[in-house]
Write a protein that holds these residues in place. Structure first.
Motif, PDB file in Angstrom:
ATOM      1  N   UNK A   1       0.832  -1.202   0.000  1.00  0.00           N
ATOM      2  CA  UNK A   1       0.000   0.000   0.000  1.00  0.00           C
ATOM      3  C   UNK A   1       0.871   1.258   0.000  1.00  0.00           C
ATOM      4  N   UNK A   2       1.925   1.249   0.800  1.00  0.00           N
ATOM      5  CA  UNK A   2       2.834   2.400   0.813  1.00  0.00           C
ATOM      6  C   UNK A   2       3.558   2.556  -0.522  1.00  0.00           C
ATOM      7  N   UNK A   3       3.940   1.443  -1.135  1.00  0.00           N
ATOM      8  CA  UNK A   3       4.589   1.515  -2.445  1.00  0.00           C
ATOM      9  C   UNK A   3       3.655   2.148  -3.469  1.00  0.00           C
ATOM     10  N   UNK A   4       2.367   1.809  -3.414  1.00  0.00           N
ATOM     11  CA  UNK A   4       1.405   2.407  -4.340  1.00  0.00           C
ATOM     12  C   UNK A   4       1.279   3.906  -4.100  1.00  0.00           C
ATOM     13  N   UNK A   5       1.242   4.311  -2.818  1.00  0.00           N
ATOM     14  CA  UNK A   5       1.129   5.727  -2.494  1.00  0.00           C
ATOM     15  C   UNK A   5       2.352   6.502  -2.985  1.00  0.00           C
ATOM     16  N   UNK A   6       3.528   5.988  -2.718  1.00  0.00           N
ATOM     17  CA  UNK A   6       4.760   6.685  -3.111  1.00  0.00           C
ATOM     18  C   UNK A   6       4.872   6.754  -4.634  1.00  0.00           C
ATOM     19  N   UNK A   7       4.530   5.654  -5.311  1.00  0.00           N
ATOM     20  CA  UNK A   7       4.585   5.652  -6.777  1.00  0.00           C
ATOM     21  C   UNK A   7       3.609   6.666  -7.355  1.00  0.00           C
ATOM     22  N   UNK A   8       2.391   6.734  -6.785  1.00  0.00           N
ATOM     23  CA  UNK A   8       1.406   7.687  -7.279  1.00  0.00           C
ATOM     24  C   UNK A   8       1.821   9.126  -7.043  1.00  0.00           C
ATOM     25  N   UNK A   9       2.400   9.416  -5.882  1.00  0.00           N
ATOM     26  CA  UNK A   9       2.850  10.778  -5.595  1.00  0.00           C
ATOM     27  C   UNK A   9       3.999  11.193  -6.509  1.00  0.00           C
ATOM     28  N   UNK A  10       4.925  10.278  -6.766  1.00  0.00           N
ATOM     29  CA  UNK A  10       6.034  10.602  -7.669  1.00  0.00           C
ATOM     30  C   UNK A  10       5.537  10.843  -9.084  1.00  0.00           C
ATOM     31  N   UNK A  11       4.579  10.028  -9.525  1.00  0.00           N
ATOM     32  CA  UNK A  11       4.027  10.225 -10.864  1.00  0.00           C
ATOM     33  C   UNK A  11       3.308  11.564 -10.972  1.00  0.00           C
TER      34      UNK A  11
ATOM     35  N   UNK B   1       9.815  -0.157  12.271  1.00  0.00           N
ATOM     36  CA  UNK B   1      10.866   0.607  11.578  1.00  0.00           C
ATOM     37  C   UNK B   1      10.620   0.752  10.077  1.00  0.00           C
ATOM     38  N   UNK B   2      10.130  -0.313   9.438  1.00  0.00           N
ATOM     39  CA  UNK B   2       9.874  -0.225   7.996  1.00  0.00           C
ATOM     40  C   UNK B   2       8.721   0.732   7.707  1.00  0.00           C
ATOM     41  N   UNK B   3       7.676   0.682   8.551  1.00  0.00           N
ATOM     42  CA  UNK B   3       6.555   1.599   8.362  1.00  0.00           C
ATOM     43  C   UNK B   3       6.993   3.047   8.585  1.00  0.00           C
ATOM     44  N   UNK B   4       7.885   3.260   9.539  1.00  0.00           N
ATOM     45  CA  UNK B   4       8.388   4.609   9.800  1.00  0.00           C
ATOM     46  C   UNK B   4       9.177   5.131   8.605  1.00  0.00           C
ATOM     47  N   UNK B   5       9.984   4.252   7.992  1.00  0.00           N
ATOM     48  CA  UNK B   5      10.756   4.677   6.819  1.00  0.00           C
ATOM     49  C   UNK B   5       9.831   5.017   5.656  1.00  0.00           C
ATOM     50  N   UNK B   6       8.814   4.170   5.429  1.00  0.00           N
ATOM     51  CA  UNK B   6       7.853   4.460   4.370  1.00  0.00           C
ATOM     52  C   UNK B   6       7.114   5.768   4.652  1.00  0.00           C
ATOM     53  N   UNK B   7       6.729   5.983   5.900  1.00  0.00           N
ATOM     54  CA  UNK B   7       5.976   7.188   6.263  1.00  0.00           C
ATOM     55  C   UNK B   7       6.805   8.443   6.047  1.00  0.00           C
ATOM     56  N   UNK B   8       8.088   8.402   6.353  1.00  0.00           N
ATOM     57  CA  UNK B   8       8.944   9.563   6.143  1.00  0.00           C
ATOM     58  C   UNK B   8       9.010   9.942   4.665  1.00  0.00           C
ATOM     59  N   UNK B   9       9.127   8.929   3.802  1.00  0.00           N
ATOM     60  CA  UNK B   9       9.178   9.202   2.361  1.00  0.00           C
ATOM     61  C   UNK B   9       7.848   9.766   1.878  1.00  0.00           C
ATOM     62  N   UNK B  10       6.737   9.166   2.330  1.00  0.00           N
ATOM     63  CA  UNK B  10       5.419   9.634   1.910  1.00  0.00           C
ATOM     64  C   UNK B  10       5.163  11.074   2.351  1.00  0.00           C
ATOM     65  N   UNK B  11       5.545  11.415   3.576  1.00  0.00           N
ATOM     66  CA  UNK B  11       5.323  12.785   4.058  1.00  0.00           C
ATOM     67  C   UNK B  11       6.210  13.776   3.325  1.00  0.00           C
ATOM     68  N   UNK B  12       7.433  13.367   2.994  1.00  0.00           N
ATOM     69  CA  UNK B  12       8.313  14.271   2.253  1.00  0.00           C
ATOM     70  C   UNK B  12       7.718  14.582   0.882  1.00  0.00           C
ATOM     71  N   UNK B  13       7.126  13.577   0.227  1.00  0.00           N
ATOM     72  CA  UNK B  13       6.478  13.810  -1.062  1.00  0.00           C
ATOM     73  C   UNK B  13       5.195  14.618  -0.894  1.00  0.00           C
ATOM     74  N   UNK B  14       4.470  14.342   0.176  1.00  0.00           N
ATOM     75  CA  UNK B  14       3.216  15.058   0.422  1.00  0.00           C
ATOM     76  C   UNK B  14       3.457  16.549   0.603  1.00  0.00           C
ATOM     77  N   UNK B  15       4.542  16.917   1.256  1.00  0.00           N
ATOM     78  CA  UNK B  15       4.817  18.322   1.516  1.00  0.00           C
ATOM     79  C   UNK B  15       5.153  19.111   0.258  1.00  0.00           C
TER      80      UNK B  15
END
Length: 353
Positions: A108-118, A149-163
Motif C-alpha cells: 500500500x505504501x509503495x502504491x502511495x509513493x509511486x502515485x505521488x512521484x508520478x 521501523x519499515x513503516x516509519x521509513x515508508x511514512x517519512x518518504x510519503x510525508x516528504x512527497x506530500x509536503x
C-alpha cells in the motif's frame, strides 16, 4: 416525415432544425485546392497543439487531480495499481509488480509513493488521494503513530512527497454545516435550502417546469407556422421530441465535438509522454564490456529435449567479442569459436567465476 412517431430520431431533428433556413448543396469535385487547404490546416493544427500543450502545463498546477491507488501481497509476490484522474476525466492507469517480498501494508505504501512521484512528474500541485487502507490514511494524516521501523521509513518518504504539494486548509474550503442551525438558535434566522432538482411532487421547485413550458411553446410555434389552430394535433409529437432530447444545446455540442475530441487526444498524448519519461528515468541501462564472461538464455528450440524438465535455463559461459550496438553483442566460445548471430543483452547475464 409524415409519421414522426415511426421515424425515431428524425422527429427530434425536424423540431430542432425547423427554425432555420437550410438549403442543400451538393459537394463539388475535390481538386488541388483541397491539398493546399489541408496543408494550411495541418500547420494550424500543429501550432494549436503546441499551444494547447503549453496551456496544459500551466493549468495542471492549479486544478485538483484525484489519485486512486491500491496495493496487495500474496504468496506469489506483491503488486500495486494506481489511477490518476484529471479534472477533465482523463484516466492514467499504471500497474507495477514488485520484484521483492513485501507485506500488504508495504505494498500500500509503495502504491502511495509511486502515485505521488508520478503526480509530481506530471507537475501536479493539487492532489486528492483516495485509499482503502485505513492504516496508511491515518499514518499520513497523523492520526496513527507508526512504530514498525519499515513503516516509519515508508511514512517519512510519503510525508516528504506530500509536503511538495499544495495543501488546502479544511477551515478555508469546507463550509461549517452547523452555521445554519447556529444562526437559527442564536439569531432566529430560519435555514434556507434551495432545491436543485425538481420532483414529481413539486416540479416548480427550481424553475424546471417554467423552462420546459417555454421550450414546448417555442417548438409549437415552429411547427404550426400559419396553421396555429391545430396545436392539439402537434402537441404529442412536440412533447415526445422534448422528452427524448438531452437537455443540452444540441447544435453547439455537435459543432464542438471534433474540437473536444482533438483536445482530449492532445491531453492524453501529453500525459503519455510525461508518464513514459517518468518510468524511463528509473530504468537502469545494463551494458557489457568486451572480454566479459556471460551466460546465454536457453530457448525452446535450443533446449536439450532428452533432459526434459531438468535442463538448464542458461548455457555457457561465452566471452563478449564485440558490441554491435543498441544492446546487441557478438559472442565467442572459450575456445575462440564465433557464435552465430548477435545476441541482445536481455538474453544475456554476467557470469562470475
Amino acid at each position: 416525415m409524415r409519421k414522426p412517431e415511426l421515424s425515431g430520431r428524425m422527429a427530434k431533428w425536424s423540431v430542432h432544425l425547423s427554425g432555420y433556413d437550410l438549403e442543400f448543396e451538393s459537394r463539388t469535385a475535390i481538386k488541388s485546392r483541397a491539398t493546399r487547404t489541408l496543408c494550411r490546416l495541418t500547420q494550424r493544427l500543429r501550432t494549436r497543439a503546441e499551444q494547447d500543450i503549453l496551456n496544459l502545463e500551466e493549468d495542471k498546477g492549479e486544478q485538483v487531480w484525484e489519485l486512486h491507488m491500491d496495493g496487495a501481497s500474496n504468496a506469489k509476490g506483491a503488486g500495486v495499481g494506481l489511477v490518476l484522474k484529471s479534472p477533465q476525466g482523463d484516466l492514467i492507469v499504471q500497474a507495477v509488480r514488485c520484484e521483492f517480498k513485501a507485506t500488504n501494508n508495504e505494498a500500500e505504501y509503495e502504491a502511495l509513493i509511486l502515485g505521488l512521484k508520478l503526480a509530481l512528474d506530471l507537475k501536479i500541485r493539487r492532489l486528492q488521494v483516495c485509499s482503502d487502507s485505513k492504516l496508511i490514511v491515518n499514518h499520513v494524516n497523523d492520526c496513527y503513530e507508526a512504530r514498525d521501523p519499515r513503516m516509519m521509513a515508508y511514512l517519512d518518504v510519503a510525508k516528504e512527497l506530500k509536503n511538495r504539494f499544495v495543501t488546502n486548509s479544511s477551515e478555508e474550503n469546507t463550509p461549517d454545516w452547523r452555521k445554519p442551525y447556529l444562526d437559527w438558535l442564536q439569531n432566529d434566522i430560519l435555514p434556507a435550502y434551495k432545491k436543485e432538482k425538481s420532483t414529481p411532487r413539486n416540479p416548480q421547485s427550481n424553475g424546471q417546469a417554467e423552462s420546459s413550458n417555454k421550450i414546448i411553446v417555442e417548438n409549437l410555434k415552429k411547427k404550426l407556422e400559419e396553421i396555429r389552430g391545430k396545436w392539439a394535433e402537434e402537441l404529442p409529437l412536440v412533447l415526445w421530441a422534448d422528452r427524448t432530447t438531452p437537455k443540452v444545446e444540441m447544435a453547439s455540442s455537435l459543432d464542438t465535438i471534433d474540437e473536444l475530441r482533438t483536445s482530449a487526444q492532445i491531453r492524453m498524448a501529453s500525459y503519455r509522454q510525461t508518464v513514459a519519461r517518468s518510468y524511463n528515468k528509473n530504468v537502469k541501462v545494463r551494458t557489457l564490456q568486451v572480454g566479459d564472461l556471460v551466460l546465454r538464455k536457453v530457448f525452446q528450440n535450443t533446449k536439450n529435449q532428452q533432459v526434459g524438465k531438468f535442463a538448464y535455463n542458461w548455457e555457457g559461459p561465452y566471452k563478449v567479442e564485440s558490441a554491435v550496438g543498441n544492446g546487441a553483442y557478438r559472442l565467442v566460445t572459450l575456445e575462440g569459436q564465433m557464435v552465430p548471430r548477435s545476441w541482445n543483452i536481455t538474453h544475456l547475464k554476467k557470469y562470475f567465476t
